[in-house]
Write a protein that holds these residues in place. Structure first.
Motif, PDB file in Angstrom:
ATOM      1  N   ALA A  15       0.854  -1.192   0.000  1.00  9.26           N
ATOM      2  CA  ALA A  15       0.000   0.000   0.000  1.00  9.26           C
ATOM      3  C   ALA A  15       0.889   1.241   0.000  1.00  9.26           C
ATOM      4  CB  ALA A  15      -0.905  -0.012   1.225  1.00  9.26           C
ATOM      5  N   HIS A  16       0.518   2.224  -0.784  1.00  9.35           N
ATOM      6  CA  HIS A  16       1.336   3.431  -0.869  1.00  9.35           C
ATOM      7  C   HIS A  16       0.515   4.579  -1.427  1.00  9.35           C
ATOM      8  CE1 HIS A  16       1.714   3.440  -5.313  1.00  9.35           C
ATOM      9  NE2 HIS A  16       1.593   2.134  -5.179  1.00  9.35           N
ATOM     10  N   GLN A  17       1.013   5.773  -1.244  1.00 12.02           N
ATOM     11  CA  GLN A  17       0.455   6.970  -1.841  1.00 12.02           C
ATOM     12  C   GLN A  17       1.562   7.627  -2.641  1.00 12.02           C
ATOM     13  OE1 GLN A  17      -2.775   7.994  -1.707  1.00 12.02           O
ATOM     14  NE2 GLN A  17      -2.264   9.610  -3.177  1.00 12.02           N
ATOM     15  N   ARG A  18       1.512   7.448  -3.927  1.00 13.13           N
ATOM     16  CA  ARG A  18       2.555   7.945  -4.835  1.00 13.13           C
ATOM     17  C   ARG A  18       3.943   7.471  -4.400  1.00 13.13           C
ATOM     18  NH1 ARG A  18       3.152  14.059  -7.472  1.00 13.13           N
ATOM     19  NH2 ARG A  18       4.579  13.373  -9.119  1.00 13.13           N
ATOM     20  N   GLY A  19       4.021   6.221  -3.969  1.00 13.19           N
ATOM     21  CA  GLY A  19       5.299   5.623  -3.616  1.00 13.19           C
ATOM     22  C   GLY A  19       5.688   5.756  -2.165  1.00 13.19           C
ATOM     23  N   LEU A  20       4.952   6.549  -1.392  1.00  9.04           N
ATOM     24  CA  LEU A  20       5.229   6.695   0.037  1.00  9.04           C
ATOM     25  C   LEU A  20       4.412   5.651   0.800  1.00  9.04           C
ATOM     26  CD1 LEU A  20       6.064   9.511  -1.157  1.00  9.04           C
ATOM     27  CD2 LEU A  20       5.456  10.480   1.060  1.00  9.04           C
ATOM     28  N   THR A  21       5.065   4.802   1.562  1.00  8.10           N
ATOM     29  CA  THR A  21       4.369   3.790   2.336  1.00  8.10           C
ATOM     30  C   THR A  21       4.108   4.293   3.746  1.00  8.10           C
ATOM     31  OG1 THR A  21       6.287   2.668   3.325  1.00  8.10           O
ATOM     32  CG2 THR A  21       5.720   2.079   1.035  1.00  8.10           C
ATOM     33  N   GLN A  22       3.380   3.478   4.518  1.00  7.89           N
ATOM     34  CA  GLN A  22       3.094   3.866   5.903  1.00  7.89           C
ATOM     35  C   GLN A  22       4.308   3.674   6.809  1.00  7.89           C
ATOM     36  OE1 GLN A  22      -0.100   1.299   7.075  1.00  7.89           O
ATOM     37  NE2 GLN A  22       1.183  -0.522   7.266  1.00  7.89           N
ATOM     38  N   ALA A  23       5.337   2.994   6.323  1.00  7.83           N
ATOM     39  CA  ALA A  23       6.572   2.825   7.095  1.00  7.83           C
ATOM     40  C   ALA A  23       7.478   4.014   6.804  1.00  7.83           C
ATOM     41  CB  ALA A  23       7.260   1.520   6.718  1.00  7.83           C
ATOM     42  N   PRO A  24       7.785   4.835   7.780  1.00 10.95           N
ATOM     43  CA  PRO A  24       8.596   6.036   7.536  1.00 10.95           C
ATOM     44  C   PRO A  24       9.943   5.690   6.906  1.00 10.95           C
ATOM     45  CG  PRO A  24       7.651   6.084   9.746  1.00 10.95           C
ATOM     46  CD  PRO A  24       7.395   4.721   9.212  1.00 10.95           C
ATOM     47  N   GLY A  25      10.247   6.356   5.796  1.00 12.03           N
ATOM     48  CA  GLY A  25      11.535   6.142   5.152  1.00 12.03           C
ATOM     49  C   GLY A  25      11.587   4.948   4.221  1.00 12.03           C
ATOM     50  N   LEU A  26      10.443   4.341   3.916  1.00  8.31           N
ATOM     51  CA  LEU A  26      10.402   3.207   2.989  1.00  8.31           C
ATOM     52  C   LEU A  26       9.498   3.577   1.807  1.00  8.31           C
ATOM     53  CD1 LEU A  26      11.282   0.326   2.363  1.00  8.31           C
ATOM     54  CD2 LEU A  26       9.340  -0.498   3.692  1.00  8.31           C
ATOM     55  N   TYR A  27      10.024   3.406   0.602  1.00  8.92           N
ATOM     56  CA  TYR A  27       9.344   3.922  -0.587  1.00  8.92           C
ATOM     57  C   TYR A  27       9.283   2.846  -1.675  1.00  8.92           C
ATOM     58  CZ  TYR A  27      11.040   8.049   1.889  1.00  8.92           C
ATOM     59  OH  TYR A  27      11.331   8.967   2.849  1.00  8.92           O
ATOM     60  N   LEU A  28       8.361   3.055  -2.622  1.00  8.40           N
ATOM     61  CA  LEU A  28       8.213   2.182  -3.780  1.00  8.40           C
ATOM     62  C   LEU A  28       8.344   3.011  -5.046  1.00  8.40           C
ATOM     63  CD1 LEU A  28       5.068   0.360  -2.429  1.00  8.40           C
ATOM     64  CD2 LEU A  28       7.255  -0.771  -2.782  1.00  8.40           C
ATOM     65  N   LEU A  29       8.909   2.405  -6.078  1.00 13.52           N
ATOM     66  CA  LEU A  29       9.074   3.117  -7.339  1.00 13.52           C
ATOM     67  C   LEU A  29       9.070   2.104  -8.485  1.00 13.52           C
ATOM     68  CD1 LEU A  29       9.623   5.916  -8.611  1.00 13.52           C
ATOM     69  CD2 LEU A  29      12.061   5.403  -8.467  1.00 13.52           C
ATOM     70  N   GLY A  30       8.583   2.531  -9.650  1.00 12.82           N
ATOM     71  CA  GLY A  30       8.628   1.696 -10.833  1.00 12.82           C
ATOM     72  C   GLY A  30       7.450   0.762 -11.000  1.00 12.82           C
ATOM     73  N   LEU A  31       6.417   0.905 -10.167  1.00 10.04           N
ATOM     74  CA  LEU A  31       5.242   0.048 -10.291  1.00 10.04           C
ATOM     75  C   LEU A  31       4.265   0.623 -11.315  1.00 10.04           C
ATOM     76  CD1 LEU A  31       4.489  -0.715  -6.525  1.00 10.04           C
ATOM     77  CD2 LEU A  31       5.673  -2.177  -8.178  1.00 10.04           C
ATOM     78  N   PRO A  32       3.476  -0.222 -11.986  1.00  9.91           N
ATOM     79  CA  PRO A  32       2.455   0.295 -12.894  1.00  9.91           C
ATOM     80  C   PRO A  32       1.482   1.202 -12.146  1.00  9.91           C
ATOM     81  CG  PRO A  32       2.746  -2.081 -13.172  1.00  9.91           C
ATOM     82  CD  PRO A  32       3.530  -1.689 -11.953  1.00  9.91           C
ATOM     83  N   TRP A  33       1.211   2.342 -12.748  1.00  6.48           N
ATOM     84  CA  TRP A  33       0.293   3.311 -12.145  1.00  6.48           C
ATOM     85  C   TRP A  33       0.688   3.663 -10.700  1.00  6.48           C
ATOM     86  CZ3 TRP A  33      -3.348   6.363 -14.281  1.00  6.48           C
ATOM     87  CH2 TRP A  33      -3.832   6.031 -15.543  1.00  6.48           C
ATOM     88  N   LEU A  34       1.984   3.769 -10.435  1.00  8.77           N
ATOM     89  CA  LEU A  34       2.403   4.258  -9.125  1.00  8.77           C
ATOM     90  C   LEU A  34       1.720   5.593  -8.844  1.00  8.77           C
ATOM     91  CD1 LEU A  34       4.870   3.555  -6.942  1.00  8.77           C
ATOM     92  CD2 LEU A  34       5.690   5.737  -7.865  1.00  8.77           C
ATOM     93  N   HIS A  35       1.712   6.434  -9.862  1.00  9.09           N
ATOM     94  CA  HIS A  35       0.990   7.712  -9.762  1.00  9.09           C
ATOM     95  C   HIS A  35       0.259   8.032 -11.051  1.00  9.09           C
ATOM     96  CE1 HIS A  35      -0.101  11.732  -8.678  1.00  9.09           C
ATOM     97  NE2 HIS A  35       0.683  12.293  -9.585  1.00  9.09           N
ATOM     98  N   THR A  36       0.892   7.745 -12.190  1.00 10.65           N
ATOM     99  CA  THR A  36       0.284   8.036 -13.490  1.00 10.65           C
ATOM    100  C   THR A  36       0.403   6.815 -14.399  1.00 10.65           C
ATOM    101  OG1 THR A  36       2.323   8.835 -14.539  1.00 10.65           O
ATOM    102  CG2 THR A  36       1.028  10.444 -13.270  1.00 10.65           C
ATOM    103  N   TRP A  37      -0.225   6.931 -15.587  1.00  7.39           N
ATOM    104  CA  TRP A  37      -0.115   5.874 -16.587  1.00  7.39           C
ATOM    105  C   TRP A  37       1.342   5.695 -17.028  1.00  7.39           C
ATOM    106  CZ3 TRP A  37      -2.145   5.975 -22.306  1.00  7.39           C
ATOM    107  CH2 TRP A  37      -2.229   4.657 -22.777  1.00  7.39           C
ATOM    108  N   GLY A  38       2.109   6.770 -16.966  1.00  6.52           N
ATOM    109  CA  GLY A  38       3.501   6.702 -17.402  1.00  6.52           C
ATOM    110  C   GLY A  38       4.481   6.267 -16.329  1.00  6.52           C
ATOM    111  N   SER A  39       3.995   5.948 -15.136  1.00  9.12           N
ATOM    112  CA  SER A  39       4.888   5.697 -14.005  1.00  9.12           C
ATOM    113  C   SER A  39       5.921   4.600 -14.239  1.00  9.12           C
ATOM    114  CB  SER A  39       4.069   5.351 -12.761  1.00  9.12           C
ATOM    115  OG  SER A  39       3.488   6.494 -12.190  1.00  9.12           O
ATOM    116  N   ALA A  40       5.525   3.517 -14.879  1.00 10.36           N
ATOM    117  CA  ALA A  40       6.450   2.400 -15.085  1.00 10.36           C
ATOM    118  C   ALA A  40       7.086   2.448 -16.467  1.00 10.36           C
ATOM    119  CB  ALA A  40       5.719   1.067 -14.889  1.00 10.36           C
ATOM    120  N   ARG A  41       6.986   3.578 -17.134  1.00  8.29           N
ATOM    121  CA  ARG A  41       7.510   3.720 -18.496  1.00  8.29           C
ATOM    122  C   ARG A  41       8.671   4.699 -18.516  1.00  8.29           C
ATOM    123  NH1 ARG A  41       2.875   2.419 -22.133  1.00  8.29           N
ATOM    124  NH2 ARG A  41       1.105   1.891 -20.796  1.00  8.29           N
TER     125      ARG A  41
END
Length: 431
Positions: free
Chosen positions: A368-394
């Protein structure tokens, strides 16, 4: 939660994954005065080099390759980079940015450690104040639940293991799945003269060019690639949807499965059941082809509306008309597996974050994340489909997400530094 250890090397930021996403955020961090450590299990460009077939090309034009401060710099902006060129582009980006990438290092566990995280790797343990998980979301190939019922001697491959027609035994090949990989692999085999059966699913299709431009050009101008997930009509399920099928091969063109059927490719509905003596297909081929065409026509209409609304001049094209319809006898609903040389599974991938032992997952096991920010402080996600936009994983959209996270990481790093400085001052005054 594990406690921090003074004997374990500690870094301000560790990025897990040395693909275009991980490299992009590392570049953004370096611009902000942070020197991240990038850990890559294989080598830079591995997935492009080792998990794509020989004739693979991007489906988006080269001009849309826009890694941070490193746009496409070749002499064919309207073309489509092949596998070798993609690997070269990513490696040149890493080299120009001067990124610290440790290749051949696998992160086997990620756990909490004090106010940061511990990474248990194939070369020992590391600690980090902040961690970016940039391993993508396509890890475990999916197959039909009855795939093991097929004859033991029948070759079965996942899409990422297919290279070219020559690696397969002589004879007909069944490709299961009609997303981008399935359609392109089926075409690769068919153009090489192999008898091909394609099990067609619900994947949508897209025009390649329409009204004088590549459709990607139109969609880019219309803001589709920058559309935030919250603006999508179906934000809850869009992340799991299949991409539209088309190809960058031969200079870029559409994939019309109806046309391929006229030329001799045998189309089937979705796989219903598998066994040692029979493969059964659903009677849904017509519905799947119609559904793909409906999306194709909807894309064309949206471009028409954009042209009209903005008073643009563009050549007019005739309405789409299907060139073939499935009829009784042209779409066999059973197939003898003993007549096949191979089955290639192009039925998607599941994410595998089992190595992440930090509570960031929702009820379905997805992070679970909000634009790559997770609920665990200092832990992030990037490169997932539709992380934020249609182009996120492109290649066209990862830079924006990387910049956003790099800034969030910088701010947290500075807050931590300020808090530490205040603690040290308090301790000094109290001594």
């Amino acid at each position: 939660m594990e406690k921090s250890s003074p004997q374990i090397p500690r870094h301000p930021v560790v990025v897990v994954g040395g693909g275009q996403a991980g490299l992009s955020v590392a570049h953004g961090l370096q611009q902000r005065g942070l020197k991240p450590l990038v850990l890559e299990r294989h080598c830079i460009g591995y997935a492009w080099a080792q998990q794509r077939w020989d004739s693979f090309c991007l489906v988006t034009p080269n001009w849309q390759c826009r890694l941070p401060d490193f746009p496409y710099d070749g002499d064919d902006p309207e073309g489509f980079m092949n596998r070798t060129q993609i690997v070269d582009y990513v490696k040149r980006f890493a080299a120009q940015a001067g990124l610290a990438v440790r290749e051949g290092v696998e992160v086997r566990r990620l756990t909490s450690a004090g106010t940061g995280y511990r990474l248990h790797t194939s070369e020992g343990e590391l600690e980090a104040d902040q961690v970016v998980i940039a391993t993508g979301g396509y890890h475990r190939p999916r197959r039909h639940g009855q795939a093991l019922r097929l004859p033991e001697g029948l070759l079965q491959l996942d899409a990422r293991d297919y290279r070219n027609p020559g690696q397969l035994p002589e004879g007909p090949v069944l490709v299961v799945g009609s997303g981008q990989s399935g359609c392109q692999i089926a075409e690769d085999l068919f153009l090489a003269g192999r008898p091909v059966h394609l099990s067609v699913g619900s994947a949508p299709r897209s025009p390649r060019r329409y009204r004088g431009k590549d459709v990607v050009d139109w969609l880019d101008r219309m803001g589709y690639y920058a559309m935030a997930i919250e603006q999508h009509d179906d934000p809850r399920s869009v992340r799991s949807k299949t991409n539209h099928y088309l190809t960058g091969r031969d200079g870029g063109r559409e994939i019309d499965l109806r046309r391929r059927a006229l030329e001799g490719m045998v189309l089937h509905g979705r796989v219903e059941s598998l066994g040692s003596a029979r493969i059964s297909f659903r009677d849904d081929l017509a519905a799947s082809l119609d559904g793909a065409d409906a999306v194709y026509c909807r894309i064309r209409r949206s471009i028409d509306e954009h042209i009209a609304a903005n008073g643009l001049e563009a050549p007019v094209e005739p309405p789409y008309a299907p060139c073939w319809q499935p009829t009784v006898g042209t779409t066999p609903q059973e197939l003898d597996p003993l007549t096949l040389a191979a089955v290639i599974w192009c039925t998607g991938y599941s994410p595998d974050f089992s190595w992440v032992e930090v509570p960031i997952f929702d009820g379905t096991g997805q992070p679970a994340h909000q634009r790559g920010l997770t609920q665990a402080p200092g832990l992030y996600l990037l490169g997932l489909p539709w992380l934020h936009t249609w182009g996120s994983a492109r290649f066209c959209g990862v830079a924006d997400d990387a910049t956003y996270l790099a800034e969030a990481i910088r701010l947290r790093h500075e807050r931590r530094a300020s808090a530490q400085e205040r603690l040290e001052c308090t301790a000094l005054l109290g001594s």
